[in-house]
Design a protein around this motif. Structure first.
Motif, PDB file in Angstrom:
ATOM      1  N   LEU A 189      71.252  67.394  47.429  1.00 24.34           N
ATOM      2  CA  LEU A 189      72.053  67.757  46.253  1.00 24.34           C
ATOM      3  C   LEU A 189      73.533  67.837  46.606  1.00 24.34           C
ATOM      4  N   MET A 190      73.814  68.366  47.793  1.00 27.18           N
ATOM      5  CA  MET A 190      75.214  68.469  48.230  1.00 27.18           C
ATOM      6  C   MET A 190      75.792  67.088  48.508  1.00 27.18           C
ATOM      7  N   LYS A 191      75.036  66.254  49.200  1.00 30.01           N
ATOM      8  CA  LYS A 191      75.531  64.903  49.506  1.00 30.01           C
ATOM      9  C   LYS A 191      75.786  64.106  48.235  1.00 30.01           C
ATOM     10  N   ASP A 192      74.955  64.327  47.208  1.00 30.97           N
ATOM     11  CA  ASP A 192      75.111  63.623  45.933  1.00 30.97           C
ATOM     12  C   ASP A 192      76.118  64.294  45.007  1.00 30.97           C
ATOM     13  N   ARG A 193      76.725  65.400  45.497  1.00 29.76           N
ATOM     14  CA  ARG A 193      77.743  66.144  44.743  1.00 29.76           C
ATOM     15  C   ARG A 193      77.203  66.704  43.430  1.00 29.76           C
ATOM     16  N   ARG A 194      75.927  67.065  43.455  1.00 33.04           N
ATOM     17  CA  ARG A 194      75.325  67.674  42.262  1.00 33.04           C
ATOM     18  C   ARG A 194      75.361  69.195  42.330  1.00 33.04           C
TER      19      ARG A 194
END
Length: 326
Positions: A189-194
């Motif tokens: 989720l963090m890597k996808d900026r969600r």
């Protein structure tokens, strides 16, 4: 004379046989492939070395809270639980209907799984957030991921927020959102900026944090001494410093609290058995240290240093004999 020799030899053989009787036990841990599985391998190895032919079978479960119930009900001989979970059980707080008084410790296994409050650098700079406490003052529209409901790290995160006067409803009122996700999913989720932030209690440099930091600029938020003291006293978690440079993007020491884990048994376990378990873990501590790279720091003194629940009388007696308790 010959009769005395034969009788003496028979006595020695019988004594050796009794001392070497193998143990058959079940250890209730958590997932089938996580750290506690590796700890189970170490415990099994230590007991096997002390009592050849012994076998400790690792059983998966829902985690520490489930293990506490299994130990209390006498359904397994051994279980692992976090210090915060043991404190919850001792107090009789949810999910327990009453205080659980049957739990006894054999050994402390680790106490260095810090709560890491990780936020994106962009979000922190945009809203002027330099510490965990700043979230209460700035009230940003924070999208945060906590561990799954019922996981102890989710509970500790909620208590940390409570200590700065913030609830899940408050975060939503600010225009933010709270997502419940397992560790690897938090990293994705963090890597996808969600999400803008996650809060989780895991070892320093756990892979999902490292990988998230490779994809997004991150900041590790310090927790104030007041909040650390409040939560430490409430949940029996320990103050902890994430040393500067633990991550490339973390240049200074960062204070927080850390979870620990305890090997526990029921108070009804025979004193000799608990004594044997403590002795096996002490004398073959290399089996624990070699089970996982994060366990190399375990020392004999460390095994005997937890203070959340009483040690079993048999384990306590061994540690005193070994000079590890006074």
């Amino acid at each position: 004379m010959l009769r005395f020799i034969i009788c003496g030899l028979a006595f020695v053989l019988l004594s050796f046989s009794a001392a070497a009787d193998p143990y058959r036990m079940t250890l209730s841990g958590a997932s089938p492939s996580g750290l506690w599985t590796m700890i189970g391998v170490g415990i099994d190895g230590a007991i096997k070395d002390s009592f050849p032919g012994s076998d400790v079978t690792y059983q998966t479960s829902g985690g520490g809270l489930a293990n506490i119930a299994l130990i209390d009900q006498g359904k397994v001989e051994l279980g692992i639980a976090h210090d915060a979970e043991l404190q919850i059980a001792t107090l009789g707080a949810k999910p327990f209907a009453r205080p659980v008084t049957s739990l006894r410790a054999i050994a402390l296994l680790y106490n260095w799984a810090p709560m890491q409050m990780v936020i994106t650098k962009a979000f922190a700079e945009k809203y002027g957030i330099h510490s965990f406490d700043d979230l209460a003052a700035k009230k940003p529209p924070l999208r945060i991921a906590l561990n799954k409901r019922g996981n102890i790290t989710e509970h500790v995160a909620i208590e940390l927020f409570k200590a700065i006067g913030v609830t899940v409803d408050d975060i939503k009122k600010w225009g933010g959102d709270v997502i419940y996700a397992a560790s690897d999913e938090q990293g994705d989720l963090m890597k996808d900026r969600r999400i803008d932030m996650f809060a989780n209690g895991v070892f320093v440099r756990t892979s999902f944090i490292v990988q998230a930091g490779d994809a997004v600029e991150l900041v590790l938020l310090p927790v104030s001494e007041r909040v650390i003291n409040t939560v430490s006293q409430e949940l029996k978690v320990a103050p902890f410093i994430v040393k500067a440079g633990s991550y490339p993007w973390q240049p200074v020491d960062v204070p927080t609290v850390a979870l620990g884990a305890v090997l526990m048994v029921n108070s009804k376990m025979e004193d000799k058995v608990a004594h044997d378990l403590a002795e096996a873990l002490h004398k073959h501590i290399d089996k624990l240290q070699g089970a996982h790279s994060s366990l190399k720091a375990i020392t004999p003194e460390f095994l005997a240093s937890q203070k959340v629940i009483p040690y079993h009388k048999g384990a306590e007696a061994y540690y005193r004999e070994a000079g590890l308790l006074k």
